[in-house]
Write a protein that holds these residues in place. Structure first.
Motif, PDB file in Angstrom:
ATOM      1  N   LEU A  35      -2.415  -4.625  18.370  1.00  0.00           N
ATOM      2  CA  LEU A  35      -2.584  -3.632  17.309  1.00  0.00           C
ATOM      3  C   LEU A  35      -3.716  -2.651  17.609  1.00  0.00           C
ATOM      4  N   GLN A  36      -4.719  -3.094  18.366  1.00  0.00           N
ATOM      5  CA  GLN A  36      -5.822  -2.196  18.702  1.00  0.00           C
ATOM      6  C   GLN A  36      -5.377  -1.051  19.601  1.00  0.00           C
ATOM      7  N   THR A  37      -4.238  -1.199  20.263  1.00  0.00           N
ATOM      8  CA  THR A  37      -3.753  -0.129  21.138  1.00  0.00           C
ATOM      9  C   THR A  37      -3.341   1.111  20.351  1.00  0.00           C
ATOM     10  N   PHE A  38      -3.147   0.986  19.029  1.00  0.00           N
ATOM     11  CA  PHE A  38      -2.762   2.140  18.219  1.00  0.00           C
ATOM     12  C   PHE A  38      -3.946   3.050  17.904  1.00  0.00           C
ATOM     13  N   GLY A  39      -5.151   2.566  18.117  1.00  0.00           N
ATOM     14  CA  GLY A  39      -6.330   3.386  17.903  1.00  0.00           C
ATOM     15  C   GLY A  39      -6.668   3.630  16.444  1.00  0.00           C
ATOM     16  N   THR A  40      -6.040   2.922  15.548  1.00  0.00           N
ATOM     17  CA  THR A  40      -6.376   3.028  14.128  1.00  0.00           C
ATOM     18  C   THR A  40      -6.852   1.664  13.648  1.00  0.00           C
ATOM     19  N   ASP A  41      -7.181   1.570  12.390  1.00  0.00           N
ATOM     20  CA  ASP A  41      -7.665   0.314  11.827  1.00  0.00           C
ATOM     21  C   ASP A  41      -6.570  -0.748  11.933  1.00  0.00           C
ATOM     22  N   GLU A  42      -6.781  -1.718  12.787  1.00  0.00           N
ATOM     23  CA  GLU A  42      -5.758  -2.750  13.040  1.00  0.00           C
ATOM     24  C   GLU A  42      -5.393  -3.523  11.786  1.00  0.00           C
ATOM     25  N   ASP A  43      -6.349  -3.756  10.886  1.00  0.00           N
ATOM     26  CA  ASP A  43      -6.064  -4.513   9.669  1.00  0.00           C
ATOM     27  C   ASP A  43      -5.116  -3.751   8.739  1.00  0.00           C
ATOM     28  N   VAL A  44      -5.222  -2.440   8.750  1.00  0.00           N
ATOM     29  CA  VAL A  44      -4.336  -1.612   7.930  1.00  0.00           C
ATOM     30  C   VAL A  44      -2.928  -1.613   8.529  1.00  0.00           C
ATOM     31  N   VAL A  45      -2.846  -1.431   9.845  1.00  0.00           N
ATOM     32  CA  VAL A  45      -1.545  -1.438  10.524  1.00  0.00           C
ATOM     33  C   VAL A  45      -0.887  -2.806  10.349  1.00  0.00           C
ATOM     34  N   ARG A  46      -1.664  -3.871  10.497  1.00  0.00           N
ATOM     35  CA  ARG A  46      -1.136  -5.228  10.341  1.00  0.00           C
ATOM     36  C   ARG A  46      -0.585  -5.421   8.927  1.00  0.00           C
ATOM     37  N   ALA A  47      -1.308  -4.937   7.933  1.00  0.00           N
ATOM     38  CA  ALA A  47      -0.860  -5.062   6.544  1.00  0.00           C
ATOM     39  C   ALA A  47       0.447  -4.300   6.324  1.00  0.00           C
ATOM     40  N   GLN A  48       0.545  -3.113   6.888  1.00  0.00           N
ATOM     41  CA  GLN A  48       1.776  -2.329   6.731  1.00  0.00           C
ATOM     42  C   GLN A  48       2.959  -3.031   7.388  1.00  0.00           C
ATOM     43  N   LEU A  49       2.754  -3.542   8.599  1.00  0.00           N
ATOM     44  CA  LEU A  49       3.817  -4.257   9.309  1.00  0.00           C
ATOM     45  C   LEU A  49       4.230  -5.522   8.550  1.00  0.00           C
ATOM     46  N   LEU A  50       3.240  -6.300   8.144  1.00  0.00           N
ATOM     47  CA  LEU A  50       3.532  -7.559   7.468  1.00  0.00           C
ATOM     48  C   LEU A  50       4.223  -7.319   6.125  1.00  0.00           C
ATOM     49  N   THR A  51       3.792  -6.312   5.407  1.00  0.00           N
ATOM     50  CA  THR A  51       4.424  -5.978   4.132  1.00  0.00           C
ATOM     51  C   THR A  51       5.888  -5.604   4.340  1.00  0.00           C
ATOM     52  N   LYS A  52       6.152  -4.792   5.335  1.00  0.00           N
ATOM     53  CA  LYS A  52       7.535  -4.397   5.639  1.00  0.00           C
ATOM     54  C   LYS A  52       8.378  -5.619   6.013  1.00  0.00           C
ATOM     55  N   LEU A  53       7.838  -6.489   6.837  1.00  0.00           N
ATOM     56  CA  LEU A  53       8.550  -7.704   7.232  1.00  0.00           C
ATOM     57  C   LEU A  53       8.807  -8.609   6.028  1.00  0.00           C
ATOM     58  N   LEU A  54       7.795  -8.784   5.192  1.00  0.00           N
ATOM     59  CA  LEU A  54       7.954  -9.638   4.013  1.00  0.00           C
ATOM     60  C   LEU A  54       9.018  -9.096   3.066  1.00  0.00           C
ATOM     61  N   LYS A  55       9.003  -7.799   2.842  1.00  0.00           N
ATOM     62  CA  LYS A  55       9.989  -7.201   1.935  1.00  0.00           C
ATOM     63  C   LYS A  55      11.401  -7.368   2.480  1.00  0.00           C
ATOM     64  N   SER A  56      11.543  -7.325   3.796  1.00  0.00           N
ATOM     65  CA  SER A  56      12.880  -7.507   4.372  1.00  0.00           C
ATOM     66  C   SER A  56      13.357  -8.951   4.225  1.00  0.00           C
ATOM     67  N   LEU A  57      12.447  -9.884   4.002  1.00  0.00           N
ATOM     68  CA  LEU A  57      12.811 -11.293   3.810  1.00  0.00           C
ATOM     69  C   LEU A  57      13.311 -11.582   2.395  1.00  0.00           C
ATOM     70  N   ARG A  58      13.125 -10.628   1.487  1.00  0.00           N
ATOM     71  CA  ARG A  58      13.482 -10.855   0.082  1.00  0.00           C
ATOM     72  C   ARG A  58      14.976 -10.918  -0.161  1.00  0.00           C
ATOM     73  N   TYR A  59      15.749 -10.364   0.729  1.00  0.00           N
ATOM     74  CA  TYR A  59      17.182 -10.309   0.484  1.00  0.00           C
ATOM     75  C   TYR A  59      17.969 -10.586   1.743  1.00  0.00           C
ATOM     76  N   GLU A  60      19.220 -10.878   1.512  1.00  0.00           N
ATOM     77  CA  GLU A  60      20.133 -11.206   2.588  1.00  0.00           C
ATOM     78  C   GLU A  60      21.224 -10.141   2.575  1.00  0.00           C
ATOM     79  N   VAL A  61      21.421  -9.480   3.695  1.00  0.00           N
ATOM     80  CA  VAL A  61      22.432  -8.415   3.755  1.00  0.00           C
ATOM     81  C   VAL A  61      23.748  -9.016   4.195  1.00  0.00           C
TER      82      VAL A  61
END
Length: 154
Positions: free
Chosen positions: A128-154
């Motif tokens: 995540l540090q390779t993005f050059g931005t705050d890794e904790d923010v990027v991690r939160a965005q990624l994890l949130t997106k992944l978690l939301k995709s787990l809420r439903y079954e397509v």
């Protein structure tokens, strides 16, 4: 009142297709011609009546070959648990706390060991540090997106 009736008609048309198909792919301009309305009316119907809260996933692609894909989704029983995990993530999360959340998902059998390892691989501090931005923010965005995709079954 005309717009409301037209919205009901467009909604009913899309839902009728979704009773026999898992998803429907529409073109906004073609739908507008079909229903003799402006394209923004189609947007209104999709944005207000085909939301995640209503049990739908909407994807769109812009451009000449663009489309709007609407899919009916089935929410999993673990949705409340996952929502709580999303709230815990917040706007930023450290690698250690992300690991704990993924471990909780695995312990509750929401994800498999392999899925957990895949999620953790994109939460890695060095990567995540390779993005050059705050890794904790990027991690939160990624994890949130992944978690939301787990809420439903397509």
């Amino acid at each position: 009142m005309q717009n409301q009736n037209m919205s009901d008609i467009i909604e009913a048309y899309i839902k009728k297709i979704l009773t026999s198909e898992e998803q429907v792919e529409i073109r906004r301009n073609e739908m507008a011609v079909r229903f003799n309305c402006v394209p923004s009316q189609i947007n209104y119907v999709i944005n207000t009546r085909f939301t995640e809260q209503h049990g739908y996933l909407v994807e769109s692609k812009r451009g000449g070959g663009g489309y709007i894909r609407i899919m009916k989704v089935k929410f999993l029983d673990e949705a409340e648990f996952i929502d709580e995990m999303v709230r815990m993530v917040g706007d930023h999360i450290c690698e250690r706390d992300a690991y704990v959340i993924v471990q909780n998902l695995y312990n509750k059998k929401v994800i498999s060991k392999r899925e957990g390892n895949l999620i953790l691989s994109v939460m890695d501090k060095q990567w995540l540090q390779t993005f050059g931005t705050d890794e904790d923010v990027v991690r939160a965005q990624l994890l949130t997106k992944l978690l939301k995709s787990l809420r439903y079954e397509v």
